[in-house]
Every structure is written in structure tokens, then in C-alpha cells.
Write a protein that holds these residues in place. Structure first.
Motif, PDB file in Angstrom:
ATOM      1  N   ALA A 185       0.835  -1.208   0.000  1.00 56.13           N
ATOM      2  CA  ALA A 185       0.000   0.000   0.000  1.00 56.13           C
ATOM      3  C   ALA A 185       0.872   1.261   0.000  1.00 56.13           C
ATOM      4  CB  ALA A 185      -0.921  -0.005   1.214  1.00 56.13           C
ATOM      5  N   TRP A 186       1.903   1.258   0.828  1.00 50.88           N
ATOM      6  CA  TRP A 186       2.791   2.421   0.923  1.00 50.88           C
ATOM      7  C   TRP A 186       3.593   2.599  -0.369  1.00 50.88           C
ATOM      8  CZ3 TRP A 186       2.949   6.883   2.540  1.00 50.88           C
ATOM      9  CH2 TRP A 186       4.080   7.583   2.953  1.00 50.88           C
ATOM     10  N   LEU A 187       3.984   1.505  -0.993  1.00 42.16           N
ATOM     11  CA  LEU A 187       4.664   1.574  -2.290  1.00 42.16           C
ATOM     12  C   LEU A 187       3.763   2.247  -3.321  1.00 42.16           C
ATOM     13  CD1 LEU A 187       6.762   0.841  -4.474  1.00 42.16           C
ATOM     14  CD2 LEU A 187       5.758  -1.469  -4.532  1.00 42.16           C
ATOM     15  N   MET A 188       2.499   1.840  -3.392  1.00 44.88           N
ATOM     16  CA  MET A 188       1.592   2.422  -4.376  1.00 44.88           C
ATOM     17  C   MET A 188       1.328   3.893  -4.084  1.00 44.88           C
ATOM     18  SD  MET A 188      -1.984   0.889  -5.824  1.00 44.88           S
ATOM     19  CE  MET A 188      -2.777   1.646  -7.267  1.00 44.88           C
ATOM     20  N   VAL A 189       1.142   4.228  -2.809  1.00 47.97           N
ATOM     21  CA  VAL A 189       0.905   5.625  -2.432  1.00 47.97           C
ATOM     22  C   VAL A 189       2.071   6.506  -2.864  1.00 47.97           C
ATOM     23  CG1 VAL A 189       0.762   7.194  -0.460  1.00 47.97           C
ATOM     24  CG2 VAL A 189      -0.676   5.149  -0.520  1.00 47.97           C
ATOM     25  N   GLU A 190       3.279   6.138  -2.486  1.00 49.56           N
ATOM     26  CA  GLU A 190       4.444   6.982  -2.765  1.00 49.56           C
ATOM     27  C   GLU A 190       4.820   6.988  -4.247  1.00 49.56           C
ATOM     28  OE1 GLU A 190       6.851   8.913  -0.147  1.00 49.56           O
ATOM     29  OE2 GLU A 190       4.687   9.167  -0.299  1.00 49.56           O
ATOM     30  N   ALA A 191       4.591   5.892  -4.950  1.00 47.44           N
ATOM     31  CA  ALA A 191       4.839   5.879  -6.392  1.00 47.44           C
ATOM     32  C   ALA A 191       3.896   6.841  -7.094  1.00 47.44           C
ATOM     33  CB  ALA A 191       4.670   4.459  -6.935  1.00 47.44           C
ATOM     34  N   LEU A 192       2.621   6.813  -6.737  1.00 42.24           N
ATOM     35  CA  LEU A 192       1.642   7.679  -7.390  1.00 42.24           C
ATOM     36  C   LEU A 192       1.886   9.153  -7.080  1.00 42.24           C
ATOM     37  CD1 LEU A 192      -1.584   5.543  -6.924  1.00 42.24           C
ATOM     38  CD2 LEU A 192      -0.368   6.018  -9.065  1.00 42.24           C
ATOM     39  N   PHE A 201      -2.854   6.623   2.546  1.00 50.34           N
ATOM     40  CA  PHE A 201      -2.706   5.288   3.134  1.00 50.34           C
ATOM     41  C   PHE A 201      -3.968   4.975   3.935  1.00 50.34           C
ATOM     42  CE2 PHE A 201      -1.097   2.333   6.383  1.00 50.34           C
ATOM     43  CZ  PHE A 201      -0.308   1.476   5.637  1.00 50.34           C
ATOM     44  N   VAL A 202      -4.510   3.773   3.733  1.00 44.64           N
ATOM     45  CA  VAL A 202      -5.758   3.385   4.388  1.00 44.64           C
ATOM     46  C   VAL A 202      -5.534   2.109   5.194  1.00 44.64           C
ATOM     47  CG1 VAL A 202      -8.213   2.932   4.073  1.00 44.64           C
ATOM     48  CG2 VAL A 202      -6.981   4.270   2.360  1.00 44.64           C
ATOM     49  N   THR A 220      -5.380  -6.635  10.812  1.00 40.51           N
ATOM     50  CA  THR A 220      -5.730  -5.396  10.128  1.00 40.51           C
ATOM     51  C   THR A 220      -5.088  -5.392   8.749  1.00 40.51           C
ATOM     52  OG1 THR A 220      -3.866  -4.303  11.212  1.00 40.51           O
ATOM     53  CG2 THR A 220      -6.022  -4.059  12.246  1.00 40.51           C
ATOM     54  N   HIS A 221      -5.715  -4.689   7.812  1.00 42.95           N
ATOM     55  CA  HIS A 221      -5.259  -4.677   6.432  1.00 42.95           C
ATOM     56  C   HIS A 221      -4.939  -3.241   6.028  1.00 42.95           C
ATOM     57  CE1 HIS A 221      -4.625  -6.497   2.576  1.00 42.95           C
ATOM     58  NE2 HIS A 221      -5.555  -5.762   1.972  1.00 42.95           N
ATOM     59  N   ALA A 222      -4.191  -3.079   4.945  1.00 42.64           N
ATOM     60  CA  ALA A 222      -3.840  -1.745   4.447  1.00 42.64           C
ATOM     61  C   ALA A 222      -3.946  -1.713   2.934  1.00 42.64           C
ATOM     62  CB  ALA A 222      -2.423  -1.363   4.882  1.00 42.64           C
ATOM     63  N   TRP A 223      -4.391  -0.564   2.415  1.00 47.62           N
ATOM     64  CA  TRP A 223      -4.459  -0.378   0.969  1.00 47.62           C
ATOM     65  C   TRP A 223      -4.313   1.099   0.642  1.00 47.62           C
ATOM     66  CZ3 TRP A 223      -8.354  -2.070   4.114  1.00 47.62           C
ATOM     67  CH2 TRP A 223      -9.524  -1.305   4.209  1.00 47.62           C
ATOM     68  N   CYS A 224      -4.612   1.465  -0.575  1.00 43.21           N
ATOM     69  CA  CYS A 224      -4.341   2.810  -1.090  1.00 43.21           C
ATOM     70  C   CYS A 224      -5.647   3.435  -1.576  1.00 43.21           C
ATOM     71  CB  CYS A 224      -3.328   2.699  -2.241  1.00 43.21           C
ATOM     72  SG  CYS A 224      -3.092   4.195  -3.221  1.00 43.21           S
TER      73      CYS A 224
END
Length: 292
Positions: A185-192, A201-202, A220-224
Motif C-alpha cells: 500500500a505504501w509503495l503504491m501511495v508513494e509511487a503515485l 494510506f488506508v 488489520t489490512h492496508a491499501w491505497c
């Protein structure tokens, strides 16, 4: 609509009794057009004072101050919710704001700017080099690009469960080729963010039907989330290559993973060796037998 029951138990144990500073709890989703809370219960031991508020991002926060000393701290959140996912329909390409690079209206940009600026370092250019390989043609619709990137992370990295510890730096995730849901999730956030998208970050919960192949359940789960003109904040889960799914149950949105911990706080005294156990169970409401 999906009705789900969620039980989230966090338990700290210590060798010796300790005192407790105020603890910040992020365990309750906020009611919205996408989520309706039917029932909510919070069981706390040792007992103490609670105070509820909404933070600057609209997250529902409980400040909990346990009374006295104890050799354990238990926080159990039980929720019954109804989840209404938004339909993920394509935005007409004739709108220039839906093509890469993304263009936000100036009124939106004033609000979105904290989520456009990258936070992590990429001194060796590892993340940037990987990102260049993902960028498509300039007129590619933004939604197509986001779905493609979501799938690329799912397909290109090995998933490895890791219950504790901070999210990896995105450049480290790229170099390692593996990670857990918060890393992806953090990879996708920072790449975008590096290509001008507003992304956040969610954290929350994930419903995993039996034999569904969903990764990241049981904790717990995390996504973008990405802000798109005409669609607003839109969910992308690169761990499972899904988007705007009723299986995703958001609890908190933050600028960085460090701000998204479900439980944060401190203790007073020397408790000796400590242990943390977390258990999350998400199931359909109809699977719970009715009371006699």
C-alpha cells in the motif's frame, strides 16, 4: 450491500504490573454513504475514561486512559456494519483530467496538496527506476493506469505476512521484491505521488470468503486510496489486485503508515518482558446464530 461482523482484539501482557498513559484507538469506521455502523461495542480492561473525537482527516478516534496498574491491557472492538461499495465505472477519456498526467481543479488541489507531496526518500533512485517501467502512454486514462499499477504490484512482488513492525520504505520493497500489505500500500501511495496523484494510506479490515485466495486476512489490512476527478477517493488494494470492493472495510485514512496504527500509547514503570497479540475476525452477519 454486505452486512459483516468484525471482532478486533488487541492484548498486551507484562511480567509485572504497569501504569498506563492515554492510548489512541483507531478501530471504528466513520459512518458514510459507503459504510453504516449497525452496532458498535468497545470492551476495555482495565477500565478507564474514554473520549471520542474526529481528527483532522475525519477519522473516528477514541482516547482511552486505563485506571490504576495491571499486568495486561485488553482492547476488544466488536462491530456490525453494512458496506456499500461504489461502482467503479470508467470516466470519459474526453475529459483531459482523466489522462496521465493527472490534472486537478485548483480548488481540489488546495485540499489535496498534502497527499501529492512524497514523504519517503529514494536516494539511489530504485523506486523511480521501477516507476518509470510502469508508466504507459501519455494519453492513457488515469483509471486504466491505476488498475494496471495495482495489478503490477500484486503480480510482481512476493507477499510475506509480517504482523509487527513499521512499513518498509518503498525503495526497500522494490529492492527486496517482497513485502506485506502495508508495504505494498505504501509503495503504491508513494509511487503515485511521484507522478502527481493525490494518494493516501488506508487501514481497516478485510473480509476473506473461504477459498477466495484473498491475502492479508486475519489481521488489520492496508491499501491505497487515490483521488480522481468525477470519482473522488477510490480504493485500490495492490496486495489482492482489487478495487472498490465490499471486502475492504476502511477504518482510518492517513498521510503516512506511522499515523495509522490501530492502538498507540505508553506505559509507566518497568513491566519486564511484554507480549502483544492481535486477532481480527470478519464474517458475514448471517453466519452468526440468532439468539434464543
Amino acid at each position: 450491500m454486505a452486512r459483516l461482523i468484525i471482532r478486533h482484539e488487541t492484548r498486551y501482557t507484562y511480567e509485572r504490573p504497569v501504569g498506563f498513559a492515554p492510548h489512541r484507538l483507531l478501530v471504528r469506521p466513520r459512518d458514510s454513504h459507503a459504510i453504516r455502523i449497525v452496532r458498535a461495542a468497545l470492551t476495555l480492561s482495565p477500565p478507564g475514561a474514554t473520549r471520542w473525537l474526529y481528527d483532522a482527516l475525519g477519522n473516528s478516534v477514541c482516547w482511552f486512559t486505563p485506571r490504576g496498574e495491571a499486568s495486561s491491557l485488553s482492547i476488544v472492538s466488536e462491530l456490525t456494519i453494512e458496506r456499500y461499495p461504489a461502482p467503479l465505472s470508467p470516466v470519459p477519456v474526453r475529459d483531459p483530467q482523466t489522462a496521465t498526467p493527472i490534472v486537478y481543479d485548483h480548488t481540489d488541489r488546495a485540499v489535496l496538496s498534502p497527499f501529492i507531496e512524497p514523504v519517503s526518500e529514494d536516494r539511489d533512485g530504485v523506486l523511480l527506476q521501477w516507476l518509470r517501467g510502469q508508466v504507459g502512454r501519455p494519453d492513457e486514462p488515469a483509471l486504466d493506469f491505476l488498475l494496471r499499477l495495482n495489478t503490477a504490484i500484486h503480480d510482481g512482488f512476493d507477499y510475506q505476512s509480517r504482523d509487527l513492525g513499521a512499513a518498509q520504505d518503498p525503495s526497500h520493497t522494490v529492492a527486496l521484491g517482497s513485502g506485506t500489505c502495508r508495504d505494498f500500500a505504501w509503495l503504491m501511495v508513494e509511487a503515485l505521488r511521484r507522478v502527481g496523484y493525490a494518494a493516501r494510506f488506508v487501514t481497516g479490515y478485510l473480509y476473506c470468503p473461504e477459498h477466495s485466495g484473498i491475502r492479508g486476512a486475519g489481521a488489520t489490512h492496508a491499501w491505497c486510496e487515490v483521488f480522481l476527478p468525477d470519482l473522488g477517493w477510490t480504493e485500490f488494494d495492490p496486495t489482492n489486485a482489487i478495487a472498490e470492493s465490499s471486502d475492504l472495510i476502511p477504518v482510518a485514512v492517513t498521510r503516512t503508515p506511522a499515523e495509522a496504527a490501530p492502538v498507540t500509547g505508553a506505559i509507566y514503570g518497568d513491566g519486564g518482558e511484554s507480549r502483544l497479540t492481535v486477532h481480527v475476525d470478519v464474517r458475514p452477519a448471517e453466519s452468526i446464530p440468532a439468539a434464543a
